[in-house]
Design an enzyme around this catalytic site. Structure first.
Site, mmCIF file in Angstrom:
data_model
loop_
_atom_site.group_PDB
_atom_site.id
_atom_site.type_symbol
_atom_site.label_atom_id
_atom_site.label_comp_id
_atom_site.label_asym_id
_atom_site.label_seq_id
_atom_site.Cartn_x
_atom_site.Cartn_y
_atom_site.Cartn_z
ATOM 1 N N GLN A 72 -16.910 2.248 5.865
ATOM 2 C CA GLN A 72 -17.827 2.114 4.735
ATOM 3 C C GLN A 72 -18.785 0.945 5.016
ATOM 4 O O GLN A 72 -18.364 -0.103 5.496
ATOM 5 C CB GLN A 72 -17.050 1.849 3.441
ATOM 6 C CG GLN A 72 -17.953 1.988 2.216
ATOM 7 C CD GLN A 72 -17.293 1.567 0.915
ATOM 8 O OE1 GLN A 72 -16.641 0.530 0.849
ATOM 9 N NE2 GLN A 72 -17.468 2.363 -0.121
ATOM 10 N N TYR A 123 -23.596 -2.248 -6.199
ATOM 11 C CA TYR A 123 -24.173 -2.930 -5.035
ATOM 12 C C TYR A 123 -25.589 -2.374 -4.775
ATOM 13 O O TYR A 123 -26.113 -1.625 -5.587
ATOM 14 C CB TYR A 123 -23.206 -2.823 -3.841
ATOM 15 C CG TYR A 123 -21.888 -3.491 -4.190
ATOM 16 C CD1 TYR A 123 -21.819 -4.880 -4.342
ATOM 17 C CD2 TYR A 123 -20.749 -2.749 -4.481
ATOM 18 C CE1 TYR A 123 -20.639 -5.505 -4.730
ATOM 19 C CE2 TYR A 123 -19.565 -3.377 -4.879
ATOM 20 C CZ TYR A 123 -19.518 -4.751 -5.009
ATOM 21 O OH TYR A 123 -18.358 -5.358 -5.414
ATOM 22 N N ARG A 150 -20.527 7.317 -1.065
ATOM 23 C CA ARG A 150 -19.666 7.006 -2.205
ATOM 24 C C ARG A 150 -20.508 6.659 -3.425
ATOM 25 O O ARG A 150 -21.421 5.832 -3.343
ATOM 26 C CB ARG A 150 -18.747 5.831 -1.873
ATOM 27 C CG ARG A 150 -17.682 5.637 -2.944
ATOM 28 C CD ARG A 150 -16.593 4.672 -2.501
ATOM 29 N NE ARG A 150 -15.303 5.212 -2.888
ATOM 30 C CZ ARG A 150 -14.323 4.476 -3.414
ATOM 31 N NH1 ARG A 150 -14.456 3.182 -3.575
ATOM 32 N NH2 ARG A 150 -13.176 5.036 -3.748
ATOM 33 N N GLY A 168 -5.888 4.893 -3.620
ATOM 34 C CA GLY A 168 -6.223 3.545 -3.190
ATOM 35 C C GLY A 168 -5.025 2.626 -3.207
ATOM 36 O O GLY A 168 -4.323 2.455 -2.198
ATOM 37 N N ARG A 169 -4.735 2.063 -4.380
ATOM 38 C CA ARG A 169 -3.647 1.090 -4.464
ATOM 39 C C ARG A 169 -2.323 1.620 -3.927
ATOM 40 O O ARG A 169 -1.581 0.871 -3.275
ATOM 41 C CB ARG A 169 -3.543 0.573 -5.900
ATOM 42 C CG ARG A 169 -4.684 -0.389 -6.238
ATOM 43 C CD ARG A 169 -4.905 -0.539 -7.718
ATOM 44 N NE ARG A 169 -5.449 0.678 -8.297
ATOM 45 C CZ ARG A 169 -5.519 0.929 -9.601
ATOM 46 N NH1 ARG A 169 -5.056 0.060 -10.457
ATOM 47 N NH2 ARG A 169 -6.041 2.061 -10.044
HETATM 48 C C1 LIG Z 1 -7.817 -4.389 -3.116
HETATM 49 C C2 LIG Z 1 -8.931 -3.432 -3.392
HETATM 50 C C3 LIG Z 1 -10.094 -3.499 -2.629
HETATM 51 C C4 LIG Z 1 -11.142 -2.586 -2.831
HETATM 52 N N1 LIG Z 1 -12.235 -2.627 -2.001
HETATM 53 C C5 LIG Z 1 -13.181 -1.638 -2.072
HETATM 54 C C6 LIG Z 1 -14.211 -1.532 -1.092
HETATM 55 O O1 LIG Z 1 -14.278 -2.270 -0.100
HETATM 56 N N2 LIG Z 1 -15.125 -0.527 -1.264
HETATM 57 C C7 LIG Z 1 -15.076 0.349 -2.318
HETATM 58 O O2 LIG Z 1 -15.927 1.243 -2.429
HETATM 59 N N3 LIG Z 1 -14.069 0.283 -3.230
HETATM 60 C C8 LIG Z 1 -13.123 -0.656 -3.117
HETATM 61 N N4 LIG Z 1 -12.054 -0.666 -4.002
HETATM 62 C C9 LIG Z 1 -11.907 0.445 -4.958
HETATM 63 C C10 LIG Z 1 -10.995 1.535 -4.362
HETATM 64 O O3 LIG Z 1 -11.584 2.171 -3.250
HETATM 65 C C11 LIG Z 1 -10.659 2.606 -5.434
HETATM 66 O O4 LIG Z 1 -11.866 3.178 -5.888
HETATM 67 C C12 LIG Z 1 -9.889 2.013 -6.600
HETATM 68 O O5 LIG Z 1 -8.789 1.245 -6.140
HETATM 69 C C13 LIG Z 1 -9.385 3.096 -7.544
HETATM 70 O O6 LIG Z 1 -8.508 3.960 -6.851
HETATM 71 P P1 LIG Z 1 -6.890 3.874 -7.057
HETATM 72 O O7 LIG Z 1 -6.658 4.061 -8.527
HETATM 73 O O8 LIG Z 1 -6.363 5.018 -6.246
HETATM 74 O O9 LIG Z 1 -6.457 2.533 -6.579
HETATM 75 C C14 LIG Z 1 -11.027 -1.597 -3.836
HETATM 76 C C15 LIG Z 1 -9.867 -1.554 -4.621
HETATM 77 C C16 LIG Z 1 -8.825 -2.441 -4.396
HETATM 78 C C17 LIG Z 1 -7.563 -2.329 -5.218
#
Ligand SMILES: Cc1cc2nc3c(=O)[nH]c(=O)nc-3n(C[C@H](O)[C@H](O)[C@H](O)COP(=O)(O)O)c2cc1C
Length: 386
Positions: free
Chosen positions: A99, A186, A234, A334-335
């Site tokens: 990304q 962003y 995205r 994600g998490r």
């Molecule tokens: C620790 C952390 C770092 C993240 N960094 C990014 C990132 O670099 N780029 C991005 O588009 N989203 C980022 N996100 C958002 C995740 O990609 C995702 O959209 C979000 O965690 C929701 O998904 P989940 O419910 O499956 O965790 C981040 C989320 C977390 C928890």
């Protein structure tokens, strides 16, 4: 209907072994110089069971350094660092995209080259949002985003060239493709927002073509560099993270993009289905956002590529239900990927899903809360069953 464990072709070029995506997650474990390292290679290699990994967002240039200790993709040392990561994921038979972003106004002079003002679509500051930067004593911490300087028209065009170089760098570093970060407030998102973007040049001017021109020019550059099947975008339609104003034209923008990205044969649209409406990256709360299925059906009709949904998925059943709507092809967790390096196997076998301690999400503490989560052993499954 598609099964979560079925393979999927992306853009007729890239074959994914299942429909599980590890979405980009910033973990701030780089080495000095924003350089990826062996620890990061181990982390991503552990998670290579995902059909697709989208590696944490990388800065396109030093002016995009909104958060300390996030990686870059503009120096040779960074490329070599990323090569460790891509080699390790490929060794484990995984697929990995990178990304790439420019943070725009979500930055602070203490991280900008020569302490200059952050770059903005206009001079409007993200009044309610923080970035991770240096204070007056040079100590790292969260502070309010700086007041941006409005980019001149030629500077926006030049930035497209900078992105083109970053896409070439990503290919050289061994990535299978790139994802443009046009979500979460962003720079691309700042340009697309009809309330925030009050410019009157070819990158503003009120029409959806003008507001999306910066993103689409960057997409065209990525397609030229890698081919359309290796490019994803995205988006967080209707998102308000990072002080983004609510946009009454968000649906129009989304559908226009779906159509334009479709025309270019872009591999996927990655839709964030859960947002972080408040706080900074570390304290952000995640709230389920209802994306109207009628709107998503229109996106589906306009865009022939793959659609990824991300946000709030924690179980095989939930993911399969989403696939069963027929509106989506891939599901991002994600998490759950933070604490479960072998998440696809756990989902497949119904093994327990560990919950990671969120205090380690962004720590600069190396392997703790990063590479030290064990895979669930078949032996322990057998013991539990006995
Ligand atoms: C620790 C952390 C770092 C993240 N960094 C990014 C990132 O670099 N780029 C991005 O588009 N989203 C980022 N996100 C958002 C995740 O990609 C995702 O959209 C979000 O965690 C929701 O998904 P989940 O419910 O499956 O965790 C981040 C989320 C977390 C928890």
């Amino acid at each position: 209907m598609a099964n979560l464990f079925e393979s999927q072709m992306l853009g007729g070029t890239v074959s994914l072994k299942n429909r599980i995506v590890m979405p980009p997650m910033t973990r701030t474990r780089t080495s000095e110089g924003d350089i990826p390292n062996q620890l990061m290679a181990t982390y991503y290699g552990q998670r290579a069971g995902a059909g697709l990994i989208v590696a944490e967002v990388a800065d396109v240039a030093p002016s995009s350094n909104g958060y300390a200790m996030t990686p870059g993709i503009y120096t040779q040392a960074q490329l070599q660092g990323w090569r460790l990561v891509t080699d390790e994921v490929h060794r484990k038979d995984g697929t990995i995209f990178l990304q790439i972003w420019h943070v725009g106004r979500m930055a602070h002079p203490s991280l900008m080259p020569n302490g200059e003002a952050p770059w903005g679509v206009t001079e409007a500051r993200a009044e309610g949002s923080d970035v991770f930067a240096h204070d007056a004593e040079g100590k790292l911490g969260y502070m309010r985003a700086g007041t941006p300087r409005r980019l001149e028209t030629e500077e926006v065009s030049a930035l497209v060239g900078t992105f083109a170089q970053a896409f070439a760098n990503a290919r050289q570093a061994g990535f299978d493709g790139v994802e443009l970060h046009a979500a979460n407030g962003y720079l691309f998102d700042q340009f697309m927002n009809s309330v925030l973007n009050t410019r009157t040049d070819r990158y503003g001017g009120g029409s959806v073509e003008d507001r999306t021109r910066f993103l689409m020019e960057a997409v065209d550059a990525a397609v030229r560099e890698l081919g359309p099947g290796r490019v994803g975008v995205r988006l967080a339609p209707f998102g308000t993270f990072n002080s983004m104003p609510e946009d009454p034209l968000a649906e129009e923008t989304l559908l226009y993009l779906a159509e334009q990205l479709g025309r270019r044969g872009v591999a996927y649209m990655h839709l964030v289905y859960e947002l972080m409406p408040k706080g900074n990256m570390e304290s952000a709360t995640f709230e389920k956002l209802h994306l109207d299925h009628a709107v998503l059906a229109k996106v589906r009709a306009a865009f022939p590529g793959a659609i990824i949904w991300c946000g709030g998925f924690t179980s095989r059943e939930g993911a399969q239900d989403a696939l069963d709507t027929g509106l989506v092809d891939l599901i991002a967790f994600g998490r759950p990927f933070i604490g479960n390096p072998d998440l696809p196997e756990r989902l497949r076998h119904g093994w327990p899903i560990a919950v990671a301690d969120r205090s380690t999400y962004y720590t600069r503490r190396g392997e703790v809360g990063y590479t030290d989560f064990p895979a669930y052993r078949i032996e322990s499954a057998a013991c539990e069953a006995a």
